[in-house]
Enzyme design. Structure first.
Site, PDB file in Angstrom:
ATOM      1  N   ASN A   1      58.698  60.963  32.615  1.00 21.44           N
ATOM      2  CA  ASN A   1      59.922  61.162  33.383  1.00 21.44           C
ATOM      3  C   ASN A   1      59.849  60.222  34.580  1.00 21.44           C
ATOM      4  O   ASN A   1      59.114  60.477  35.526  1.00 21.44           O
ATOM      5  CB  ASN A   1      60.024  62.626  33.839  1.00 21.44           C
ATOM      6  CG  ASN A   1      61.210  62.852  34.764  1.00 21.44           C
ATOM      7  OD1 ASN A   1      62.057  61.971  34.926  1.00 21.44           O
ATOM      8  ND2 ASN A   1      61.269  64.028  35.376  1.00 21.44           N
ATOM      9  N   TRP A   2      60.596  59.143  34.485  1.00 24.31           N
ATOM     10  CA  TRP A   2      60.497  58.114  35.529  1.00 24.31           C
ATOM     11  C   TRP A   2      61.189  58.524  36.820  1.00 24.31           C
ATOM     12  O   TRP A   2      61.040  57.853  37.845  1.00 24.31           O
ATOM     13  CB  TRP A   2      61.107  56.796  35.021  1.00 24.31           C
ATOM     14  CG  TRP A   2      60.312  56.112  33.942  1.00 24.31           C
ATOM     15  CD1 TRP A   2      59.184  56.595  33.312  1.00 24.31           C
ATOM     16  CD2 TRP A   2      60.584  54.834  33.354  1.00 24.31           C
ATOM     17  NE1 TRP A   2      58.741  55.689  32.376  1.00 24.31           N
ATOM     18  CE2 TRP A   2      59.584  54.591  32.374  1.00 24.31           C
ATOM     19  CE3 TRP A   2      61.563  53.876  33.545  1.00 24.31           C
ATOM     20  CZ2 TRP A   2      59.554  53.432  31.617  1.00 24.31           C
ATOM     21  CZ3 TRP A   2      61.536  52.716  32.781  1.00 24.31           C
ATOM     22  CH2 TRP A   2      60.534  52.494  31.832  1.00 24.31           C
ATOM     23  N   LYS A   3      61.985  59.588  36.756  1.00 21.96           N
ATOM     24  CA  LYS A   3      62.759  60.039  37.922  1.00 21.96           C
ATOM     25  C   LYS A   3      63.586  58.872  38.490  1.00 21.96           C
ATOM     26  O   LYS A   3      64.006  58.011  37.724  1.00 21.96           O
ATOM     27  CB  LYS A   3      61.834  60.676  38.973  1.00 21.96           C
ATOM     28  CG  LYS A   3      60.969  61.780  38.348  1.00 21.96           C
ATOM     29  CD  LYS A   3      60.250  62.640  39.352  1.00 21.96           C
ATOM     30  CE  LYS A   3      59.421  63.689  38.613  1.00 21.96           C
ATOM     31  NZ  LYS A   3      58.741  64.637  39.516  1.00 21.96           N
TER      32      LYS A   3
ATOM     33  N   HIS B   1      65.482  70.346  35.390  1.00 19.93           N
ATOM     34  CA  HIS B   1      64.298  70.010  36.183  1.00 19.93           C
ATOM     35  C   HIS B   1      64.405  70.681  37.559  1.00 19.93           C
ATOM     36  O   HIS B   1      65.499  70.779  38.123  1.00 19.93           O
ATOM     37  CB  HIS B   1      64.200  68.489  36.342  1.00 19.93           C
ATOM     38  CG  HIS B   1      62.863  68.042  36.844  1.00 19.93           C
ATOM     39  ND1 HIS B   1      62.491  68.188  38.166  1.00 19.93           N
ATOM     40  CD2 HIS B   1      61.800  67.501  36.207  1.00 19.93           C
ATOM     41  CE1 HIS B   1      61.262  67.728  38.314  1.00 19.93           C
ATOM     42  NE2 HIS B   1      60.810  67.311  37.141  1.00 19.93           N
TER      43      HIS B   1
ATOM     44  N   GLU C   1      63.767  69.635  40.383  1.00 16.48           N
ATOM     45  CA  GLU C   1      64.361  68.764  41.412  1.00 16.48           C
ATOM     46  C   GLU C   1      65.882  68.829  41.352  1.00 16.48           C
ATOM     47  O   GLU C   1      66.552  68.739  42.380  1.00 16.48           O
ATOM     48  CB  GLU C   1      63.840  67.328  41.233  1.00 16.48           C
ATOM     49  CG  GLU C   1      62.386  67.218  41.671  1.00 16.48           C
ATOM     50  CD  GLU C   1      61.599  66.108  41.002  1.00 16.48           C
ATOM     51  OE1 GLU C   1      62.196  65.233  40.352  1.00 16.48           O
ATOM     52  OE2 GLU C   1      60.359  66.127  41.123  1.00 16.48           O
TER      53      GLU C   1
ATOM     54  N   GLU D   1      56.807  73.509  34.253  1.00 21.90           N
ATOM     55  CA  GLU D   1      56.448  72.681  35.404  1.00 21.90           C
ATOM     56  C   GLU D   1      56.433  73.541  36.664  1.00 21.90           C
ATOM     57  O   GLU D   1      57.485  73.728  37.307  1.00 21.90           O
ATOM     58  CB  GLU D   1      57.474  71.559  35.583  1.00 21.90           C
ATOM     59  CG  GLU D   1      57.570  70.616  34.399  1.00 21.90           C
ATOM     60  CD  GLU D   1      58.105  69.250  34.819  1.00 21.90           C
ATOM     61  OE1 GLU D   1      57.403  68.254  34.583  1.00 21.90           O
ATOM     62  OE2 GLU D   1      59.187  69.175  35.422  1.00 21.90           O
TER      63      GLU D   1
ATOM     64  N   GLY E   1      54.252  66.485  41.865  1.00 20.62           N
ATOM     65  CA  GLY E   1      54.150  65.438  42.872  1.00 20.62           C
ATOM     66  C   GLY E   1      53.230  65.788  44.032  1.00 20.62           C
ATOM     67  O   GLY E   1      53.226  65.112  45.049  1.00 20.62           O
TER      68      GLY E   1
ATOM     69  N   SER F   1      51.674  66.907  38.175  1.00 22.55           N
ATOM     70  CA  SER F   1      50.479  66.136  38.537  1.00 22.55           C
ATOM     71  C   SER F   1      49.511  65.916  37.367  1.00 22.55           C
ATOM     72  O   SER F   1      48.296  65.975  37.553  1.00 22.55           O
ATOM     73  CB  SER F   1      49.752  66.791  39.719  1.00 22.55           C
ATOM     74  OG  SER F   1      50.584  66.819  40.862  1.00 22.55           O
TER      75      SER F   1
ATOM     76  N   GLY G   1      55.360  62.722  35.513  1.00 20.61           N
ATOM     77  CA  GLY G   1      56.186  62.025  36.495  1.00 20.61           C
ATOM     78  C   GLY G   1      55.484  60.780  37.002  1.00 20.61           C
ATOM     79  O   GLY G   1      55.459  59.741  36.349  1.00 20.61           O
ATOM     80  N   GLY G   2      54.872  60.895  38.169  1.00 19.58           N
ATOM     81  CA  GLY G   2      54.248  59.754  38.846  1.00 19.58           C
ATOM     82  C   GLY G   2      53.385  58.870  37.953  1.00 19.58           C
ATOM     83  O   GLY G   2      53.533  57.640  37.966  1.00 19.58           O
TER      84      GLY G   2
HETATM   85  P1  13P Z   1      54.426  64.525  38.671  1.00 19.41           P
HETATM   86  O1  13P Z   1      53.688  64.176  37.408  1.00 19.41           O
HETATM   87  O2  13P Z   1      54.716  63.344  39.533  1.00 19.41           O
HETATM   88  O3  13P Z   1      53.804  65.667  39.389  1.00 19.41           O
HETATM   89  O4  13P Z   1      55.883  65.043  38.197  1.00 19.41           O
HETATM   90  C1  13P Z   1      55.957  65.995  37.219  1.00 19.41           C
HETATM   91  C2  13P Z   1      57.385  66.114  36.822  1.00 19.41           C
HETATM   92  O5  13P Z   1      58.194  66.599  37.598  1.00 19.41           O
HETATM   93  C3  13P Z   1      57.774  65.616  35.506  1.00 19.41           C
HETATM   94  O6  13P Z   1      59.072  65.994  35.182  1.00 19.41           O
END
Ligand code: 13P
Length: 246
Positions: free
Chosen positions: A9-11, A91, A93, A163, A169, A209, A230-231
């Protein structure tokens, strides 16, 4: 048996040039593995052009309405016409910053399914809920609401992502035991909402994470079918290591 998968997930990250380079690096290191990358809307067309059949492309959101006067929104048909096969829905977020709730999440899942796009349905508790010990009933509520009116056939291919918000994050991952507890709980819930076949077939992935250093232990858990990353998905080497761990 449930499908094992690592999803990136590149956000809201990468310019188009960075996206192209990332895909090139992924293709170079992927070998016989496969993955799904959920990229920004603006990159879907270009990324779809350069991936091969080892990389499926998804979006990170869609509109809950079919079409019409919704300035700035993106419909499931638009995603389908760009070749998106997956979409992240609900999500944390989006729930936190864009006021999405269980009702909009359910409507978005139904829109995705209408266009044959597989929903990656997110759930997960806040730190307060985790500390209060009330996280399992909360997650049960999120999943029941998300899957309301979704029949077995559609549910079978859908993906659930657990999640925990406190692990996203933050560098703090749920321990393998903490994640496994919730994944087993979700699997049991799917059994009661649908049946044994559906529960065993649906992929339940963990997000929060995930890194090369913790992926293997997470993936060894019985009910963890992969990860939503994510990251670390923005770094080809890290992401490929996570895929290899699976
Ligand atoms: P991180 O891997 O950056 O913690 O993000 C997880 C995430 O929200 C994937 O959708």
């Amino acid at each position: 048996m449930s499908k094992k998968v690592v999803i990136g997930n590149w956000k809201m990250n990468t310019t188009i040039d960075e996206a192209i380079n990332l895909v090139i690096d992924l293709k170079e290191g992927l070998g016989d593995n496969s993955t799904i990358i959920c990229v920004p809307y603006t990159h879907l067309g270009v990324v779809q052009e350069i991936v091969d059949d080892r990389i499926a492309v998804g979006a990170q959101n869609l509109c809950q309405y079919e079409n019409g006067a919704y300035t700035g929104e993106i419909s499931s048909q638009m995603l389908q016409s760009l070749g998106a096969e997956f979409v992240v829905i609900g999500h944390s977020e989006r729930r936190t910053h864009f006021n999405e709730n269980d009702e909009t999440v359910n409507a978005k899942i139904k829109q995705a399914l209408l266009s044959d796009i597989v929903p990656i349905i997110c759930c997960g508790e806040s730190l307060n809920l985790r500390q209060s010990g009330e996280y399992l009933p909360f997650i049960e509520g999120q999943i029941k609401a998300a899957l309301g009116g979704v029949d077995k056939k559609a549910a079978l291919d859908s993906i659930i992502a657990y999640e925990p918000i406190w692990a996203i994050g933050t560098g703090e991952t749920a321990s393998a035991d903490q994640a496994q507890e919730v994944h087993a709980f979700i699997r049991k819930l799917l059994r009661s909402l649908y049946d044994e076949e559906t529960a065993n077939h649906m992929s339940i992935v963990y997000g929060g994470s995930v890194k090369p250093s913790n992926a293997t232990e997470l993936f060894q858990q019985k009910d963890i079918d992969g990860a939503l990353v994510g990251g670390a998905s923005l770094n080809a080497s890290d992401f490929l290591q996570i895929i290899n761990a699976l």
